[in-house]
Write a protein that holds these residues in place. Sequence first.
Motif, PDB file in Angstrom:
ATOM      1  N   ILE A 236       0.527  -7.948  -4.249  1.00  0.00           N
ATOM      2  CA  ILE A 236       2.348  -7.425  -3.678  1.00  0.00           C
ATOM      3  C   ILE A 236       2.080  -7.305  -5.395  1.00  0.00           C
ATOM      4  CG2 ILE A 236       4.425  -7.462  -3.699  1.00  0.00           C
ATOM      5  CD1 ILE A 236       3.683  -9.319  -1.132  1.00  0.00           C
ATOM      6  N   GLY A 237       2.665  -6.227  -5.413  1.00  0.00           N
ATOM      7  CA  GLY A 237       3.402  -5.568  -7.230  1.00  0.00           C
ATOM      8  C   GLY A 237       4.072  -6.323  -7.654  1.00  0.00           C
ATOM      9  N   THR A 238       4.370  -5.877  -9.168  1.00  0.00           N
ATOM     10  CA  THR A 238       6.102  -6.183  -8.881  1.00  0.00           C
ATOM     11  C   THR A 238       6.284  -5.766 -10.492  1.00  0.00           C
ATOM     12  OG1 THR A 238       5.459  -8.077 -10.874  1.00  0.00           O
ATOM     13  CG2 THR A 238       5.954  -8.760  -8.148  1.00  0.00           C
ATOM     14  N   ASP A 239       7.572  -5.543 -11.388  1.00  0.00           N
ATOM     15  CA  ASP A 239       8.041  -5.043 -12.336  1.00  0.00           C
ATOM     16  C   ASP A 239       8.179  -3.175 -12.132  1.00  0.00           C
ATOM     17  OD1 ASP A 239       9.018  -6.999 -13.350  1.00  0.00           O
ATOM     18  OD2 ASP A 239       7.121  -7.338 -14.423  1.00  0.00           O
ATOM     19  N   SER A 240       7.271  -2.934 -12.007  1.00  0.00           N
ATOM     20  CA  SER A 240       6.999  -1.249 -11.404  1.00  0.00           C
ATOM     21  C   SER A 240       6.484  -1.305 -10.141  1.00  0.00           C
ATOM     22  CB  SER A 240       6.104  -0.134 -12.600  1.00  0.00           C
ATOM     23  OG  SER A 240       4.578  -0.841 -13.063  1.00  0.00           O
ATOM     24  N   ASN A 241       5.900   0.301  -9.460  1.00  0.00           N
ATOM     25  CA  ASN A 241       5.060   0.306  -8.370  1.00  0.00           C
ATOM     26  C   ASN A 241       3.776   0.820  -8.244  1.00  0.00           C
ATOM     27  OD1 ASN A 241       4.837   1.670  -6.149  1.00  0.00           O
ATOM     28  ND2 ASN A 241       5.120   3.557  -5.447  1.00  0.00           N
ATOM     29  N   GLN A 242       3.171  -0.624  -8.068  1.00  0.00           N
ATOM     30  CA  GLN A 242       2.172  -0.785  -8.295  1.00  0.00           C
ATOM     31  C   GLN A 242       0.948  -0.680  -7.547  1.00  0.00           C
ATOM     32  OE1 GLN A 242       2.403  -4.668 -10.023  1.00  0.00           O
ATOM     33  NE2 GLN A 242       1.432  -3.992 -11.871  1.00  0.00           N
ATOM     34  N   ASN A 243       1.681   0.458  -6.241  1.00  0.00           N
ATOM     35  CA  ASN A 243       1.380   0.390  -4.745  1.00  0.00           C
ATOM     36  C   ASN A 243       0.187   1.440  -5.440  1.00  0.00           C
ATOM     37  OD1 ASN A 243       3.461  -0.347  -3.933  1.00  0.00           O
ATOM     38  ND2 ASN A 243       4.329   1.093  -2.497  1.00  0.00           N
ATOM     39  N   GLY A 244       0.423   2.413  -6.169  1.00  0.00           N
ATOM     40  CA  GLY A 244      -0.907   3.212  -6.330  1.00  0.00           C
ATOM     41  C   GLY A 244      -2.398   2.526  -6.968  1.00  0.00           C
ATOM     42  N   LEU A 245      -1.957   1.657  -7.516  1.00  0.00           N
ATOM     43  CA  LEU A 245      -3.665   0.558  -7.858  1.00  0.00           C
ATOM     44  C   LEU A 245      -4.447   0.761  -6.818  1.00  0.00           C
ATOM     45  CD1 LEU A 245      -1.877  -1.836 -10.402  1.00  0.00           C
ATOM     46  CD2 LEU A 245      -2.885   0.257 -10.852  1.00  0.00           C
ATOM     47  N   HIS A 246      -4.678   0.297  -6.188  1.00  0.00           N
ATOM     48  CA  HIS A 246      -5.763   0.303  -4.918  1.00  0.00           C
ATOM     49  C   HIS A 246      -4.285   0.609  -3.755  1.00  0.00           C
ATOM     50  CE1 HIS A 246      -7.973  -1.761  -8.280  1.00  0.00           C
ATOM     51  NE2 HIS A 246      -6.534  -3.102  -8.154  1.00  0.00           N
ATOM     52  N   PRO A 247      -5.169   1.859  -3.243  1.00  0.00           N
ATOM     53  CA  PRO A 247      -4.110   2.347  -2.052  1.00  0.00           C
ATOM     54  C   PRO A 247      -4.893   1.642  -0.928  1.00  0.00           C
ATOM     55  CG  PRO A 247      -4.878   3.745  -3.306  1.00  0.00           C
ATOM     56  CD  PRO A 247      -5.530   3.214  -3.603  1.00  0.00           C
ATOM     57  N   GLY A 248      -3.533   1.319   0.153  1.00  0.00           N
ATOM     58  CA  GLY A 248      -4.109   0.574   0.871  1.00  0.00           C
ATOM     59  C   GLY A 248      -4.294  -0.989   1.035  1.00  0.00           C
ATOM     60  N   LYS A 249      -4.248  -1.728  -0.322  1.00  0.00           N
ATOM     61  CA  LYS A 249      -4.307  -2.931  -0.130  1.00  0.00           C
ATOM     62  C   LYS A 249      -3.425  -3.349  -1.397  1.00  0.00           C
ATOM     63  CE  LYS A 249      -8.960  -2.624   0.397  1.00  0.00           C
ATOM     64  NZ  LYS A 249      -9.425  -3.152   2.294  1.00  0.00           N
ATOM     65  N   VAL A 250      -2.520  -2.807  -1.525  1.00  0.00           N
ATOM     66  CA  VAL A 250      -1.768  -3.411  -2.098  1.00  0.00           C
ATOM     67  C   VAL A 250       0.080  -2.965  -1.110  1.00  0.00           C
ATOM     68  CG1 VAL A 250      -0.066  -3.093  -4.009  1.00  0.00           C
ATOM     69  CG2 VAL A 250      -2.103  -2.618  -4.321  1.00  0.00           C
ATOM     70  N   LEU A 251       0.627  -4.374  -0.888  1.00  0.00           N
ATOM     71  CA  LEU A 251       1.104  -4.192   0.526  1.00  0.00           C
ATOM     72  C   LEU A 251       3.208  -3.610   0.182  1.00  0.00           C
ATOM     73  CD1 LEU A 251       1.996  -5.802   3.279  1.00  0.00           C
ATOM     74  CD2 LEU A 251       2.685  -6.975   2.616  1.00  0.00           C
ATOM     75  N   THR A 252       3.584  -4.126  -1.062  1.00  0.00           N
ATOM     76  CA  THR A 252       4.243  -3.383  -1.192  1.00  0.00           C
ATOM     77  C   THR A 252       4.697  -3.736  -2.482  1.00  0.00           C
ATOM     78  OG1 THR A 252       6.435  -2.778  -1.201  1.00  0.00           O
ATOM     79  CG2 THR A 252       6.051  -4.948  -1.239  1.00  0.00           C
TER      80      THR A 252
END
Lengths: 333, 368
Positions: A236-252
Amino acid sequence: MNILLRAASLVAAMLLMPVAMSPALAEPALVYSVGGKFDGSFNEAAYRGAEAFREKTGESYRDFEIARDADSLPALRNFANRGYAPIVAIGFNQAEAVGAAAKAFPEARFSIVDMVVTAPNVRSVTFREQEGAYIAGLLAAMASKTGTIGFVGGMDIPLIRRFLCGYRQGAASVSKDVRVLFNMAGDTPAAFADPARGAELARSQIARGADVIIQAAGGTGIGVLQAAADAGKLGIGTDSNQNGLHPGKVLTSIRKRVDAAVLDNFLDELSGEWTPGVHVLGLKEGGMDWVIDANNRDLITADMEAAARRAEADIAAGRIIVHDMARDGSCAP
Amino acid sequence: MRAGQLPRWADYGLMPAINVVAAFLVSGLVVLLIGENPVEAVRILVWGALGWNEGIGFTLFYATNFIFTGLAVAVAFHAGLFNIGGEGQAYLGGLGVALACLALDRFVPWWVTLPVAVAGAAAAGALWALVPAYLQARRGSHVVITTIMFNFIAASLMVYLLVNVMAKTGSMQPETRTFEAGGRLPLLQSILPGVDFGSAPVNLSFVLALLSCVLVWVLIWRTRLGYEIRTFGASPGAAVYAGISPVRITIVTMLISGGLAGMMAINEIMGSQHRLLIEFVSGYGFVGIAVALMGRAHPVGIVLAAILFGILYQGGAELAFEMPAITRDMIVVIQGLVILFAGALEHMFRPLLLRLFGIIAAPASKPA
């Protein structure tokens, strides 16, 4: 020898001539915290806010990176001296300097993010990070198959602990049996810039059964997300949108909208609506939010989304109070 | 003057000056490379540090920190020990200062608190150097390794104390409460009539730092202990043969070194911040190594080197402000170049200078 001396004094005189001051401009200014402009987290969010202002209005702004806390006051004074407004300081460590500068320049307008400074010409913006963390804990607990979730923090300071407490409370709201593993990366600011250590901590949590791990560790967190993705688990990423760092592997990603705080400050000044005072931003005010986009759409089930939206509404309405550990130092709600 | 040696003034004055000039020339090239005017950059840097009252105040404030940490490294140098734990020792020194100030500030004036705070700073810093010193003396564990490891232990200990034990509740910043008047050193401008440093926090600690320089000079060159320290540093074998205990010298030297590093906290905590907070040392301990190297481990050299680094710190901040193209990372590059030329490449110009002096001195030494 005489000529040499005279030449030397000439050079010295030239060097000591005052540097011409640039004319007063009604430009906004931004002073980043010690981490630096491109810290991949907090300061960078502020930078994005200022850039958004530039794109939106075509106006310019000035920014400055302090190297140590002692640099803060001179920088704020320099900006105030030249008529920049508002002068936005990022980070709690600048509070003392903002207080002093606000006193020295009563006609200037200052703003500080992450701390409250009480003065007639200061706007303080703080965030209820724990509310965003609560949503993260809730989603993590629902997404976990093993019933064990993880948390990797940066430096062990109240800001990060508050996030951890919110995360635990959110997880506990799903089930009392969810186990939350947690580690802090260290005790120096380097703990926010050590991806290798982040990955190591994430791997050890995965070995102990965690299958969803949140990072609250700035640059260190990049390693956490990497390790989780490599092991086929979720981050789960924080601060900025990190969903795209590992698509499908970052829950939100749980965003703290420092960018919006900076943008609002600058825009308010432009429209003449800038006011001092304390702004506390949580989920309700849009200061904290969580991201669903194409990268994590398939990871968030309808159940999860509904539960998270419900929790959001309950927090906004005051039906759920997310405990703020900074208030009393304890994590228990 | 013996062959292969420079006159003292050239060794201690000319050489460092040439090194600094060389460092600035290379820095100028770097500035040129990013498309700024190097002459203008140097002008802003020097003006920012020395051209106005507040700039001078800040320069001296930073220099105070560097004098303490530089002296700490220098004293250990003389015994052949490389104490790179100034960072941790200063951090712990802050704890000593804070405890003294927190206990006394509400009851007594600052001049009563000061000696207690100095004792606290020195004791805490020395204590933090004691374990590495003991391990070096008795077990042969190298101080370079143990002192740097102790920096991390210091960071962990201080974060623990500040977050869990000493913190004000309700604050995001791990810090103690702010000291009252009894825990604040007077600013230099309030002691010296007619001096105005603006908002710069240069305070009485600067005088304390200069005093420490004198004491270190007396210790190293005018006392029996200092003689033993230098003997041990020059040749441990000869020192043992002369009846000097290596264990005693190692431990005593490291205690003095740690104590001096701890004293840095007087300037930061009691003189400027008026509260104990995390990360207040922020690299001063490490820069102390460069200061000691550049100052040839002599108090006078250390004062000059400390002021030079004060100029780089203060002027650098002004430069970063005036020329946005020059970021603070560029300032670090410039500081790095100065350290490189003054410390690591110190002897680059020596052969050349020697030849030059040889040519000048040769006619004079011919028999008439």
